[in-house]
Design an enzyme around this catalytic site. Sequence first.
Site, mmCIF file in Angstrom:
data_model
loop_
_atom_site.group_PDB
_atom_site.id
_atom_site.type_symbol
_atom_site.label_atom_id
_atom_site.label_comp_id
_atom_site.label_asym_id
_atom_site.label_seq_id
_atom_site.Cartn_x
_atom_site.Cartn_y
_atom_site.Cartn_z
ATOM 1 N N ASN A 1 11.885 -8.148 6.156
ATOM 2 C CA ASN A 1 11.813 -9.056 7.072
ATOM 3 C C ASN A 1 10.817 -10.259 6.787
ATOM 4 O O ASN A 1 10.531 -10.901 7.620
ATOM 5 C CB ASN A 1 11.354 -8.559 8.483
ATOM 6 C CG ASN A 1 10.128 -8.040 8.772
ATOM 7 O OD1 ASN A 1 9.245 -7.889 7.483
ATOM 8 N ND2 ASN A 1 9.475 -7.695 10.006
ATOM 9 N N ASP B 1 9.733 -5.105 1.288
ATOM 10 C CA ASP B 1 9.703 -5.829 2.626
ATOM 11 C C ASP B 1 10.985 -6.282 3.000
ATOM 12 O O ASP B 1 11.437 -7.059 2.217
ATOM 13 C CB ASP B 1 8.457 -6.877 2.538
ATOM 14 C CG ASP B 1 8.570 -7.982 3.590
ATOM 15 O OD1 ASP B 1 8.946 -7.755 4.760
ATOM 16 O OD2 ASP B 1 8.268 -9.198 3.470
ATOM 17 N N ASP C 1 -4.427 14.941 6.278
ATOM 18 C CA ASP C 1 -5.485 13.839 6.029
ATOM 19 C C ASP C 1 -7.044 14.596 6.136
ATOM 20 O O ASP C 1 -7.107 15.338 6.955
ATOM 21 C CB ASP C 1 -5.406 12.575 6.546
ATOM 22 C CG ASP C 1 -6.539 11.600 6.078
ATOM 23 O OD1 ASP C 1 -5.940 11.183 5.034
ATOM 24 O OD2 ASP C 1 -7.546 10.956 6.744
ATOM 25 N N ASP D 1 7.874 -10.748 6.083
ATOM 26 C CA ASP D 1 6.283 -10.981 6.487
ATOM 27 C C ASP D 1 5.278 -10.631 5.473
ATOM 28 O O ASP D 1 4.194 -10.413 5.699
ATOM 29 C CB ASP D 1 6.086 -10.178 7.724
ATOM 30 C CG ASP D 1 6.312 -8.808 7.879
ATOM 31 O OD1 ASP D 1 6.540 -8.121 6.662
ATOM 32 O OD2 ASP D 1 5.817 -8.106 8.724
ATOM 33 N N GLU E 1 -4.862 17.682 2.262
ATOM 34 C CA GLU E 1 -6.156 16.824 1.555
ATOM 35 C C GLU E 1 -7.239 17.646 1.629
ATOM 36 O O GLU E 1 -7.742 17.209 2.815
ATOM 37 C CB GLU E 1 -5.962 15.566 1.786
ATOM 38 C CG GLU E 1 -6.877 14.592 0.827
ATOM 39 C CD GLU E 1 -7.505 13.112 1.508
ATOM 40 O OE1 GLU E 1 -7.821 12.601 0.483
ATOM 41 O OE2 GLU E 1 -7.282 13.171 2.635
ATOM 42 N N ASP F 1 2.480 11.580 7.155
ATOM 43 C CA ASP F 1 1.162 11.888 6.947
ATOM 44 C C ASP F 1 0.391 12.093 8.412
ATOM 45 O O ASP F 1 0.938 11.257 9.284
ATOM 46 C CB ASP F 1 0.490 10.713 6.297
ATOM 47 C CG ASP F 1 -0.702 10.859 5.342
ATOM 48 O OD1 ASP F 1 -1.576 11.508 5.883
ATOM 49 O OD2 ASP F 1 -0.647 10.092 4.487
ATOM 50 N N HIS G 1 -3.173 6.630 -3.419
ATOM 51 C CA HIS G 1 -3.563 5.449 -2.649
ATOM 52 C C HIS G 1 -4.826 5.091 -2.581
ATOM 53 O O HIS G 1 -5.414 4.029 -2.095
ATOM 54 C CB HIS G 1 -2.840 4.993 -1.305
ATOM 55 C CG HIS G 1 -3.243 6.407 -0.306
ATOM 56 N ND1 HIS G 1 -3.039 7.674 -0.740
ATOM 57 C CD2 HIS G 1 -4.168 6.222 0.589
ATOM 58 C CE1 HIS G 1 -3.485 8.167 0.319
ATOM 59 N NE2 HIS G 1 -4.352 7.334 1.174
ATOM 60 N N ASP G 2 -5.614 6.074 -3.109
ATOM 61 C CA ASP G 2 -7.201 6.139 -3.109
ATOM 62 C C ASP G 2 -7.831 5.939 -4.738
ATOM 63 O O ASP G 2 -8.989 5.955 -4.595
ATOM 64 C CB ASP G 2 -7.952 7.131 -2.487
ATOM 65 C CG ASP G 2 -7.547 7.317 -0.961
ATOM 66 O OD1 ASP G 2 -7.256 6.267 -0.418
ATOM 67 O OD2 ASP G 2 -7.304 8.564 -0.605
ATOM 68 N N ASP H 1 8.135 -2.068 4.857
ATOM 69 C CA ASP H 1 8.308 -1.634 6.334
ATOM 70 C C ASP H 1 9.489 -0.635 6.048
ATOM 71 O O ASP H 1 9.991 -0.092 4.947
ATOM 72 C CB ASP H 1 9.070 -2.893 7.144
ATOM 73 C CG ASP H 1 10.154 -3.561 6.314
ATOM 74 O OD1 ASP H 1 10.944 -3.348 5.706
ATOM 75 O OD2 ASP H 1 9.888 -4.984 6.324
HETATM 76 C C1 GLC Z 1 -7.958 10.028 3.212
HETATM 77 C C2 GLC Z 1 -6.832 9.125 2.889
HETATM 78 C C3 GLC Z 1 -7.690 7.633 2.730
HETATM 79 C C4 GLC Z 1 -8.267 7.296 4.071
HETATM 80 C C5 GLC Z 1 -9.184 8.366 4.573
HETATM 81 C C6 GLC Z 1 -9.348 8.352 6.077
HETATM 82 O O1 GLC Z 1 -8.811 10.146 2.162
HETATM 83 O O2 GLC Z 1 -6.345 9.437 1.675
HETATM 84 O O3 GLC Z 1 -6.773 6.412 2.403
HETATM 85 O O4 GLC Z 1 -8.910 6.203 3.981
HETATM 86 O O5 GLC Z 1 -8.724 9.712 4.296
HETATM 87 O O6 GLC Z 1 -8.567 8.577 6.674
HETATM 88 CA CA CA Z 2 8.077 -6.228 6.603
#
Ligand code: GLC
Ligand code: CA
Length: 542
Positions: free
Chosen positions: A21, A19, A198, A23, A265, A96, A326-327, A27
């Site tokens: 700035n 980060d 995605d 918040d 994905e 993405d 991230h899942d 970013d």
């Molecule tokens: C994919 C992403 C996930 C998101 C989902 C809906 O699985 O990795 O983080 O919530 O798609 O877009």
């Molecule tokens: Ca920020």
Amino acid sequence: MKWWQTTTIYQIYPRSFLDTNDDGIGDLPGIIAKLDYIKDLGFETIWISPFYKSPGKDFHYDISDYTQIDPIFGMLDDAERLIREIHKRKMRIVFDMVLNHTSDEHPWFKESRSSKDNPKRDWYIWRKGKSKDALPNNWISMINRPGWNYDEKTDEWYFANFLDFQPDLNYRNPEVKEAMFAIMRYWLDKGVDGFRLDIFNSIYKDAEFRDNPFSLRFIPTPDSQDEAFFQKKIHTLNHPDCFELAKEVHSLLDEYSSERFLLGEVSGNDVILKKFLGEKHDGLHLVFQFELIHFQFSANFFRDLLSKNEAIYPYPYTPTYVYGNHDQMRYIDKIDRDPNKAKLLALFQFTARGIPVVYYGEEIGMQDSDIPNWQGKDPIAQQNAFFPTPLANLLGVYMNRDNCRTPMQWNSSINAGFTTPATKPWLTVNNYYPQINVEYELSDKDSLLNTYKALLKFRNGNSTFQSGSLFVETNYKDYSDLLVYRRYSAEKSFLVFINFSDKDLDIKVNHVKQIALTVGETKLNANSSLELAAYSGIVLEI
Ligand code: GLC
Ligand code: CA
């Protein structure tokens, strides 16, 4: 060989990287500030989770404008600078791209839901209910909830294969496809090297809206969502038209150059994954293979995986090796948070034939936090606020994705250098940041971070590991906890030994030219005996 067949990928979750700035949210300028860190680590390609304009209900996987940057991340100018700065470092940038759905706050959807005769009505998937109060058919979403959502205004239902505020676009309408292709062109024109796509396997559904057939399976298998909750999702996932779309997007990229690439994905068995790749390698360039998300820490597991991949994905197919994203729960939590075991997993990931994809923080051994569902910001956690975590673990479902999305741990100051000590980060920094952080690990030569660096350096300097062949050795059958594979090219030949056991091993080896790399305690004796301490590994040139 194309660059993406030999690359290494680092995934950034932009809210959580740095980060700049104050918040409390990461970013784009923060990412730019840390490009040299990623470059020094040795990665070539950076994939960044979405940062387009979004209400942020699913943290930017719900997009309301695909050509604007969300102001919390910066401005369009920052995105352009990011692309330039990455290219300046001879690195690659992958955006993405969420093709399947938009946010329900996207102007297209607002129009679409406004009336049945709006020109954008057919841009989304609308159906009448079977009767009043009855859903149009039995389709459940990827997350195993009713996929249809009732809209009072027009007395119809829209389909969403993920969360209800992410309405699926209707790709059977040519205008939709054209609009989404234009968005990809917009970013390709700005120089992005490719897209991570995605939930690409969700895009087309059955044109006749037939019910999904019954299945005996209630709990989904770990690596695919296509059968669960008593349904075979043949009409809502991996529809054959998705395979065709892969080829169309491939040709779209080829209009630019054959150097741009797609990383999909998708989920399903290998037959399905290969269909996405295309019979003539004319589909997605790479797909995520998620077997390692559910790895067992054993030589057998990794041996079987390698054998399977070599049999099913021989060159020019290129497997991908992914421990987390991230899942998913961070991989170190699956190995007793033991950095020595983590080093072995990294040794495997960077020496196997294929593309390693590393989620930010894996390189320092960042752990999952344990934020309960009811405190979660993740909409999946919120929907399951009171679902007991032990039961979720038993079912193998990961419900609070906040836990793997905590801020990157840069140093031991308050907030780990992610943001200023006085700022409240969007997610609390993981408790272990005083010991697990970049600054500290850089100064410790035996740290996990320095192991990642050494492995990347080794791989980057050795074309045999980037593009050579792989053969799973079977001469070491007596050692059930030992994984051995050969990497070879016209120039060189190596053996990789990984000791998954907590015991020391003494192994006979022949024709060793030299030790190429070691992880943990190892010793090669003059009489061709190799000593491998518990959880150690070695690469020998032969
Ligand atoms: C994919 C992403 C996930 C998101 C989902 C809906 O699985 O990795 O983080 O919530 O798609 O877009
Ligand atoms: Ca920020």
